[in-house]
Structures are given as structure tokens and as C-alpha cells.
Design an enzyme around this catalytic site. Structure first.
Site, PDB file in Angstrom:
ATOM      1  N   HIS A  28      10.395  11.637   7.643  1.00 17.57           N
ATOM      2  CA  HIS A  28       9.258  11.119   6.881  1.00 17.57           C
ATOM      3  C   HIS A  28       9.634  11.028   5.415  1.00 17.57           C
ATOM      4  O   HIS A  28      10.520  11.744   4.924  1.00 17.57           O
ATOM      5  CB  HIS A  28       8.013  11.994   7.073  1.00 17.57           C
ATOM      6  CG  HIS A  28       8.055  13.303   6.326  1.00 17.57           C
ATOM      7  ND1 HIS A  28       7.650  13.435   5.025  1.00 17.57           N
ATOM      8  CD2 HIS A  28       8.453  14.541   6.717  1.00 17.57           C
ATOM      9  CE1 HIS A  28       7.783  14.692   4.645  1.00 17.57           C
ATOM     10  NE2 HIS A  28       8.271  15.388   5.643  1.00 17.57           N
ATOM     11  N   CYS A  29       8.985  10.091   4.709  1.00 21.17           N
ATOM     12  CA  CYS A  29       9.132   9.995   3.266  1.00 21.17           C
ATOM     13  C   CYS A  29       7.803  10.414   2.644  1.00 21.17           C
ATOM     14  O   CYS A  29       7.075  11.208   3.228  1.00 21.17           O
ATOM     15  CB  CYS A  29       9.544   8.582   2.858  1.00 21.17           C
ATOM     16  SG  CYS A  29       8.364   7.298   3.336  1.00 21.17           S
ATOM     17  N   MET A  30       7.451   9.874   1.498  1.00 20.86           N
ATOM     18  CA  MET A  30       6.227  10.311   0.824  1.00 20.86           C
ATOM     19  C   MET A  30       4.973   9.905   1.573  1.00 20.86           C
ATOM     20  O   MET A  30       3.959  10.605   1.528  1.00 20.86           O
ATOM     21  CB  MET A  30       6.175   9.717  -0.593  1.00 20.86           C
ATOM     22  CG  MET A  30       7.280  10.219  -1.464  1.00 20.86           C
ATOM     23  SD  MET A  30       6.871  11.196  -2.879  1.00 20.86           S
ATOM     24  CE  MET A  30       5.198  11.025  -3.291  1.00 20.86           C
ATOM     25  N   THR A  31       5.016   8.771   2.279  1.00 19.95           N
ATOM     26  CA  THR A  31       3.799   8.268   2.916  1.00 19.95           C
ATOM     27  C   THR A  31       3.972   7.884   4.374  1.00 19.95           C
ATOM     28  O   THR A  31       2.984   7.668   5.069  1.00 19.95           O
ATOM     29  CB  THR A  31       3.278   7.020   2.172  1.00 19.95           C
ATOM     30  OG1 THR A  31       4.305   6.010   2.177  1.00 19.95           O
ATOM     31  CG2 THR A  31       2.909   7.346   0.726  1.00 19.95           C
ATOM     32  N   ARG A  32       5.207   7.778   4.876  1.00 22.98           N
ATOM     33  CA  ARG A  32       5.421   7.203   6.201  1.00 22.98           C
ATOM     34  C   ARG A  32       6.132   8.158   7.161  1.00 22.98           C
ATOM     35  O   ARG A  32       7.063   8.868   6.777  1.00 22.98           O
ATOM     36  CB  ARG A  32       6.270   5.931   6.100  1.00 22.98           C
ATOM     37  CG  ARG A  32       5.747   4.905   5.118  1.00 22.98           C
ATOM     38  CD  ARG A  32       6.676   3.701   5.084  1.00 22.98           C
ATOM     39  NE  ARG A  32       6.329   2.797   3.990  1.00 22.98           N
ATOM     40  CZ  ARG A  32       6.968   1.668   3.728  1.00 22.98           C
ATOM     41  NH1 ARG A  32       7.988   1.306   4.475  1.00 22.98           N
ATOM     42  NH2 ARG A  32       6.602   0.898   2.718  1.00 22.98           N
TER      43      ARG A  32
END
Length: 497
Positions: A28-32
Site C-alpha cells: 500500500h501507499c498513502m491512499t491505495r
């Protein structure tokens, strides 16, 4: 309980992406939430987009489910746990039903993204790999940046003098060693041994390099920064792969790491650090010159083009530049200008809300996504509202350009500032502002830029964001009463001009 909510979200997503046997990777990244799939055809796109916590989907090298900041970091561990169990008979939450206009809008967005992903060039793919190196570092950059801002406030006010040195150590410790983390992640991303990449990059920050003379000048610890670390680790990956190919297996454990560190260390000390230092200085000088000379025009271009970069997922490729600017001057002057794109997006979304008073579904999507939008997270509004509608995406870019021009003009007039960290945007950027001017004018200019972005994004969208046909098709109740089978089919809404 919030844990139960996150687990329920993960349980709802898992069967819609083909179950645990269809998952090859999870990140995951910041939003996904980023998922690797064995069989893309098993994904139930429309049902997935209708899960309440899902704000949109993006197809790229991985299947990306937009959950928003905070939520993604909590749902991902629950999702990983469900996949790890891999029990076929484990009950999962039923797929929710979707008959809303925002689901149709998300479908339009997904089709656009799928086409762009299929046309991805090798250069864009390389940029995404470079972004993957820096994305895991963002939480530390945010935390240390906020502590640096707090430390600056306490220092200026003369409060808690005994705490100031401690905060300075906390804020600066990570940044002083960021090259090591970049080297580690670079080797990991490009198929090398991560610790060897970190070992080579650690040479850059070692204080003893000050005794080494290159081209008639003594090196400085940290010279070349993250760019030097990136180059050194990439070289280490290539040297390591060459050694694995030619060194006998019986000697591999001794020879390969030794040759990798030795060869790459010498090249780093007597070449890469110097060259990367020159490039880093040039980037800093150019960014400050661009705003000092270009002013409003430079801000207009940067603020207006940033939303398309976010749409393509290429905005993360700017992270090395931001990080280099922070290393060079203590803050990145580009981020406040780029943040104006989010302001234009928020203004456009509010205009859509008022232009479609009878479409409760789209209005509900906007209301749920606006809080994140004010904090600078624009993906929910992009993928759920403006991009599928077409024109509002363009008018949002106009709002971002106007806000960027305002910030650029003020910079040219002498109020120069930036952000001490990357990641936050919108209102969340206020605690990270720093620059050459006093804090009051800095905050006033940034707030003024947000206001300009909101107002111009709203006005251009309200007056130019819809054709009469779009309004006729979209400004209706998305859930009309059922009609007999003999009735002529309802016309599909126009999702783009």
C-alpha cells in the site's frame, strides 16, 4: 470497533478480487491498496467499486484500490491476514449492490485509467519504479517535518529551551541518514540485496569522507544526497548481479559482497558523490531561480499541470526532487505551488455539488470525499467525480493554475517559502511551512493561494463545467422507479462532454 470495520472492509474486498488464491502480492501507499493478481478476469469491478470504503480503482502494474489516507494503512494488515489464512471455506462478507451514479462515474474513470495503463511507456514505468523507492519513506518525512516545524516555533518563541535540542535530534536524525534508506530501497526495487545497497549508500553520509579530496576539493558528508545514494545503489545492483553470474558458488558469500562494496564504494567516493552534489545544487538553484524569475507564470504552469500527473500516478516521481530540495535548503519550494491543484479540485467539486441538486448519489460522493480533499488528498474527488465528468477535471486544473500563479507571484515579490516535508497538502501543509520570510506572511500567502484555487475552481466549473446536455442527463434522481419492460430504455447519462 474500528478494527471490526477495517476487517469487514478487507473481507468485502477479498472475494471481489478473486479470493486469496488470486493474490500474488500486497502493498500500500498513502491512499491505495496495491494488489498483484494471477487472473485479472476474476475481479468483480463494479461490485468492488460499490464497497462503501472503496473510493475508486486504478489499473496499473498492480490493481490499485483507493481507500484514502489512514484507512489504507489499517485495512491492508487485515487484508493480508485474510489472504494468509487462505481457507476456501472462510466466510466473507457478501458483495454489496451498486445502482448509483457514483458507481457509473467510477466505471468511466476505470476505463480511462485502463487505457492509459496499456499505453504506458518504458520511461513512465521507470519513473514509477523510482517512486516506489521513496513512497515508503513518506511517513517518516511527514513526522520529522512536523517535528522540525514545531521545533522552529518553540525556538522563535523561546519556549521550552530544554526540549528544543531533543526535538532537533528527532527531526534531523532521519534526514541525516535518508541516503541509507534510499540505497536499501533502491537495491530492493531493482533486484539486488537491499543491505548491500544500504551499505554502499551509507558511505555518502559517513563523516570520514571529509578527509577525501576529489577534483581538488574535499568531500562533505552527505554530498550528493539521495541522488548519489540512488546512483550508488543502482550501480551496486549491477555489480552484484555480475558477481553472482561469474563468481563460483563456494566463494560467492565472501567475494560478491566484498567486490560490490569495494567497487561501488570507490566509484561513489571518487565520482558519484561529486557529480550528484553538482546536480543536487543545480536542482536547488534552478527551483529558486524559476520562482524568482518566472513568478506567476511558473506557478501557473506547475499548478495547472499537477492534477494530470496525479491522474497518471506520476506525481510520486517528483519525490526525489522534493527530497533533494529539502536536503539543499531545508524545504521544497515546489510543494506549496503543486498543492494548489488540490484547491482547484475542491472548488470544482463544490461547484458540481451545487450544479447537480437532484443527483443525491454524486452529491453524497462529494460530501464524503471533501474532507480528504481539504487535506490535500485529491484522488477520491478525481476518480469519483471530476475525471469521469470530463469538463470539471479541466476546470479544476484551471483553479490549480490560478492558485499556483498567486503563490508564484508572491514568491517573486519576496515572500519565498516551502514545505519542510512531503506528503501532506491542502490544510495539512500549514504546520510544515517554512521559508525566508516571517511565519505570518508565509501563512497568509499560502492561505491566499488556497482561497484563489477554491474560488477559481468553483467559478470556472459552475459556469463552464457542464454542457446543457450534461446537466439534463446528470441532474436527475439516479434511482428512478422501475418501468415496465415495454418502456423505451432510459438514456445513459453523459459522463463526459
Amino acid at each position: 470497533m474500528s478494527t471490526d470495520k477495517n476487517r469487514a472492509t478487507a473481507a468485502a474486498i477479498l472475494p471481489l478480487v478473486g479470493g486469496p488464491d488470486n493474490i500474488t502480492s500486497i502493498a500500500h501507499c498513502m491512499t491505495r491498496l496495491r494488489i498483484g493478481l494471477r487472473d485479472r478476469s476474476l475481479v468483480q469491478d463494479e461490485a468492488l467499486k460499490a464497497v462503501p470504503a472503496v473510493l475508486g480503482v486504478v489499473e496499473d502494474e498492480t490493481y490499485q484500490i483507493v481507500l484514502g489516507p489512514g484507512a489504507v494503512a489499517r485495512v491492508t494488515p487485515e487484508f493480508e491476514a485474510l489472504v494468509a489464512q487462505a481457507q476456501p471455506d472462510t466466510p466473507t462478507a457478501p458483495a454489496p449492490k451498486a445502482v448509483t451514479a457514483d458507481a457509473l462515474a467510477a466505471q468511466g474513470q476505470a476505463l480511462k485509467e485502463a487505457r492509459k495503463a496499456r499505453n504506458a511507456t518504458p520511461f513512465k514505468l521507470l519513473l514509477r519504479r523510482v517512486a516506489n523507492i521513496f513512497v515508503p519513506l513518506i511517513p517518516a518525512l511527514i513526522g520529522c517535518g512536523i517535528l522540525a516545524g514545531l521545533n522552529g516555533v518553540l525556538t522563535n518563541l523561546g519556549w521550552l529551551p530544554t526540549l528544543v535540542p531533543a526535538l532537533a535530534a528527532m527531526a534531523s536524525g532521519f534526514m541525516s541518514l535518508i541516503a541509507v534508506f534510499v540505497g536499501f530501497n533502491t537495491a530492493k526495487e531493482f533486484g539486488g540485496t537491499p543491505i548491500l545497497g544500504g551499505a554502499v549508500a551509507a558511505i555518502i553520509v559517513f563523516p570520514g569522507v571529509a578527509k577525501i579530496e576529489v577534483f581538488g576539493e574535499h568531500l562533505s558528508p552527505g554530498q550528493g544526497g539521495v541522488l548519489g545514494a540512488l546512483a550508488a545503489a543502482l550501480l551496486a545492483v549491477q555489480v552484484e548481479k555480475w558477481c553472482r553470474k561469474w563468481v563460483p558458488e563456494t566463494l560467492d558469500v565472501l567475494v560478491t559482497p566484498t567486490l560490490t562494496v569495494l567497487a561501488c564504494g570507490l566509484v561513489t567516493l571518487f565520482g558519484l558523490m561529486y557529480v550528484a552534489g553538482v546536480v543536487s545544487t543545480a536542482i536547488g538553484d534552478f527551483a529558486h531561480w524559476l520562482l524568482a524569475a518566472g513568478g506567476a507564470f511558473a506557478g501557473l504552469v506547475l499548478g495547472g499541470l499537477f492534477l494530470p500527473l496525479v491522474m497518471l500516478g506520476l506525481h510520486q516521481a517528483l519525490i526525489p526532487i522534493h527530497t533533494t530540495l529539502i536536503e539543499e535548503s531545508g524545504y521544497t519550494v515546489l510543494l506549496p505551488i503543486l498543492a494548489m491543484a488540490g484547491a482547484g479540485q475542491v472548488g470544482a467539486a463544490i461547484a458540481v455539488y451545487y450544479r447537480l441538486p437532484r443527483n443525491g448519489s454524486i452529491r453524497a460522493t462529494i460530501k464524503s470525499a471533501l474532507p480528504a480533499g481539504f487535506l490535500g488528498v485529491g484522488e477520491p474527488l478525481i476518480y469519483g467525480v471530476s475525471l469521469p465528468l470530463g469538463r470539471p477535471f479541466v476546470t479544476a486544473c484551471v483553479g490549480g493554475a490560478a492558485g499556483g500563479a498567486f503563490i508564484g507571484l508572491c514568491n517573486q515579490l519576496g515572500v519565498g517559502f516551502g514545505s519542510t516535508a512531503i506528503g501532506p497538502s491542502g490544510w495539512a501543509l500549514f504546520p510544515l511551512l517554512d521559508g525566508t520570510s516571517a511565519m505570518a506572511p508565509t501563512i497568509a500567502v499560502y492561505a491566499g493561494g488556497l482561497g484563489v484555487g477554491y474560488l477559481v475552481g468553483f467559478a470556472t466549473t459552475y459556469f463552464f463545467g457542464f454542457t446543457p446536455q450534461m446537466l439534463a442527463d446528470l441532474d436527475t434522481d439516479p434511482l428512478p422507479p422501475a418501468t415496465p419492460a415495454t418502456t423505451e430504455p432510459t438514456k445513459e447519462p453523459a459522463l463526459a462532454p
